[in-house]
Scaffold this active site. Sequence first.
Site, PDB file in Angstrom:
ATOM      1  N   ASP A  59     -11.436  13.415 -88.036  1.00  9.76           N
ATOM      2  CA  ASP A  59     -10.610  14.601 -88.237  1.00  9.76           C
ATOM      3  C   ASP A  59     -10.762  15.514 -87.023  1.00  9.76           C
ATOM      4  O   ASP A  59     -11.648  15.325 -86.193  1.00  9.76           O
ATOM      5  CB  ASP A  59     -11.069  15.337 -89.505  1.00  9.76           C
ATOM      6  CG  ASP A  59     -10.179  16.516 -89.830  1.00  9.76           C
ATOM      7  OD1 ASP A  59      -8.955  16.338 -89.878  1.00  9.76           O
ATOM      8  OD2 ASP A  59     -10.698  17.637 -90.007  1.00  9.76           O
ATOM      9  N   SER A  60      -9.901  16.534 -86.980  1.00  8.40           N
ATOM     10  CA  SER A  60     -10.006  17.511 -85.897  1.00  8.40           C
ATOM     11  C   SER A  60     -11.263  18.368 -86.030  1.00  8.40           C
ATOM     12  O   SER A  60     -11.645  19.042 -85.088  1.00  8.40           O
ATOM     13  CB  SER A  60      -8.782  18.429 -85.933  1.00  8.40           C
ATOM     14  OG  SER A  60      -8.680  19.041 -87.206  1.00  8.40           O
ATOM     15  N   TYR A 120      -5.964  20.897 -84.187  1.00  8.74           N
ATOM     16  CA  TYR A 120      -5.000  19.892 -83.740  1.00  8.74           C
ATOM     17  C   TYR A 120      -3.562  20.315 -84.068  1.00  8.74           C
ATOM     18  O   TYR A 120      -2.617  19.809 -83.504  1.00  8.74           O
ATOM     19  CB  TYR A 120      -5.267  18.553 -84.438  1.00  8.74           C
ATOM     20  CG  TYR A 120      -6.306  17.656 -83.791  1.00  8.74           C
ATOM     21  CD1 TYR A 120      -7.198  18.134 -82.833  1.00  8.74           C
ATOM     22  CD2 TYR A 120      -6.390  16.313 -84.159  1.00  8.74           C
ATOM     23  CE1 TYR A 120      -8.149  17.277 -82.259  1.00  8.74           C
ATOM     24  CE2 TYR A 120      -7.328  15.457 -83.595  1.00  8.74           C
ATOM     25  CZ  TYR A 120      -8.204  15.945 -82.650  1.00  8.74           C
ATOM     26  OH  TYR A 120      -9.129  15.099 -82.098  1.00  8.74           O
ATOM     27  N   GLY A 121      -3.433  21.230 -85.016  1.00 10.44           N
ATOM     28  CA  GLY A 121      -2.106  21.583 -85.533  1.00 10.44           C
ATOM     29  C   GLY A 121      -1.178  22.194 -84.506  1.00 10.44           C
ATOM     30  O   GLY A 121       0.029  22.236 -84.695  1.00 10.44           O
ATOM     31  N   CYS A 125      -7.219  13.235 -90.620  1.00  3.71           N
ATOM     32  CA  CYS A 125      -6.452  14.376 -90.113  1.00  3.71           C
ATOM     33  C   CYS A 125      -4.950  14.123 -90.267  1.00  3.71           C
ATOM     34  O   CYS A 125      -4.430  13.116 -89.759  1.00  3.71           O
ATOM     35  CB  CYS A 125      -6.798  14.576 -88.642  1.00  3.71           C
ATOM     36  SG  CYS A 125      -5.892  15.913 -87.878  1.00  3.71           S
ATOM     37  N   CYS A 171      -2.637  18.845 -95.096  1.00  2.48           N
ATOM     38  CA  CYS A 171      -3.646  19.157 -94.073  1.00  2.48           C
ATOM     39  C   CYS A 171      -4.989  19.119 -94.767  1.00  2.48           C
ATOM     40  O   CYS A 171      -5.127  19.552 -95.920  1.00  2.48           O
ATOM     41  CB  CYS A 171      -3.362  20.541 -93.489  1.00  2.48           C
ATOM     42  SG  CYS A 171      -4.708  21.221 -92.511  1.00  2.48           S
ATOM     43  N   THR A 172      -5.985  18.622 -94.056  1.00  4.29           N
ATOM     44  CA  THR A 172      -7.302  18.408 -94.658  1.00  4.29           C
ATOM     45  C   THR A 172      -7.956  19.683 -95.178  1.00  4.29           C
ATOM     46  O   THR A 172      -8.807  19.627 -96.063  1.00  4.29           O
ATOM     47  CB  THR A 172      -8.236  17.771 -93.620  1.00  4.29           C
ATOM     48  OG1 THR A 172      -8.154  18.532 -92.402  1.00  4.29           O
ATOM     49  CG2 THR A 172      -7.865  16.335 -93.348  1.00  4.29           C
ATOM     50  N   HIS A 173      -7.590  20.827 -94.608  1.00  4.09           N
ATOM     51  CA  HIS A 173      -8.230  22.089 -95.022  1.00  4.09           C
ATOM     52  C   HIS A 173      -7.726  22.614 -96.367  1.00  4.09           C
ATOM     53  O   HIS A 173      -8.432  23.337 -97.058  1.00  4.09           O
ATOM     54  CB  HIS A 173      -7.961  23.177 -93.983  1.00  4.09           C
ATOM     55  CG  HIS A 173      -8.780  23.051 -92.746  1.00  4.09           C
ATOM     56  ND1 HIS A 173      -8.678  21.995 -91.891  1.00  4.09           N
ATOM     57  CD2 HIS A 173      -9.746  23.857 -92.232  1.00  4.09           C
ATOM     58  CE1 HIS A 173      -9.524  22.158 -90.890  1.00  4.09           C
ATOM     59  NE2 HIS A 173     -10.184  23.273 -91.068  1.00  4.09           N
TER      60      HIS A 173
HETATM   61  N1  DGL Z   1      -7.228  18.124 -89.641  1.00  6.18           N
HETATM   62  C1  DGL Z   1      -6.087  18.956 -89.415  1.00  6.18           C
HETATM   63  C2  DGL Z   1      -4.916  18.393 -90.232  1.00  6.18           C
HETATM   64  O1  DGL Z   1      -5.124  17.833 -91.294  1.00  6.18           O
HETATM   65  C3  DGL Z   1      -6.501  20.346 -89.765  1.00  6.18           C
HETATM   66  C4  DGL Z   1      -5.818  21.412 -89.042  1.00  6.18           C
HETATM   67  C5  DGL Z   1      -5.885  21.437 -87.529  1.00  6.18           C
HETATM   68  O2  DGL Z   1      -6.742  20.807 -86.888  1.00  6.18           O
HETATM   69  O3  DGL Z   1      -5.043  22.164 -86.993  1.00  6.18           O
HETATM   70  O4  DGL Z   1      -3.793  18.469 -89.809  1.00  6.18           O
END
Ligand code: DGL
Length: 287
Positions: A20-21, A52-53, A83, A197-199
């Site tokens: 993941d990011s 990463y978004g 991610c 999104c994972t969050h």
């Molecule tokens: N892991 C990213 C996703 O699921 C989380 C958000 C990000 O890194 O911007 O898209």
Amino acid sequence: MDRVTTLDRPARERPIAVFDSGVGGLTVLHELLVSLPNEDFLYFGDTARFPYGEKTQSELRTFAVEIADHLVAAGAKLLVVACGSASAAALPALEQHLADTDVDVVGVIVPAAQLAVEATANGRVGVLATPATIASGAFAEAIAASDRHVRVTSVPCPDLAPLIQSGIPLDEDAVDIVRRYTAELRAAEVDTAILGCTHYPLFAPILQRMLGRSVRLVTSGQGIIRTVERALGARDLLSAREGEGDYHFHCTGDVASFRTLGTRFLQMPLGTVEHVTLTPTPGRIAA
Ligand code: DGL
């Protein structure tokens, strides 16, 4: 994790790698740890390059290939792209990159899309995700491939993952942000919403409250379990172990903050967290 011993093990006893990011993918790892307790896991959080978004599709493909190389060298038997942004941008590139190895790769978009299509009764599905994921069109495409009659309402949520990651307690400003992102889904009368999104699972209660109790929330973690089981089962790679497996963590950023944030996302004790530096290999992947 000891690289030599990991690679020396029978293939089915090697770890499943999840990347993941940052720490958000721990919500996906959580689901995997609950559903596949006998497996070993190696989690990779690219915390130095979070979020990463906001990255381009081409940057995300480059990052994903670097991480895949690291995880294959560490002995992974399967790669899970937890991610959403990386899955949306890089899954075909990763499949191509790993084609000559014995390591398969799965992403979170198609499994969550299929789950949402199965869940919807009124044919209206909402997607909340990062700008990169929404811009890729991957969820809309996967839903259409599963059932072209389903109407998709997609909302990019640039502030949501950074807000959740910041750990700031939910205040009225945060609630206003969630209210803004969910308004379009309420107006579209979706009965199913993908938290793409994972969050976002960390905000599930407030999202459920805003969307209404009858709306089914689908997370990446829920979707991926059966895909992982099938990918391993098809290649006879499910662990034969009877007891609990181990899990370990690699991150590219600060280890102490990974530990602090990670405990909240994983809702289980964190084991060893190791800092790693990736070696970029420019020009390896086509844009
Ligand atoms: N892991 C990213 C996703 O699921 C989380 C958000 C990000 O890194 O911007 O898209």
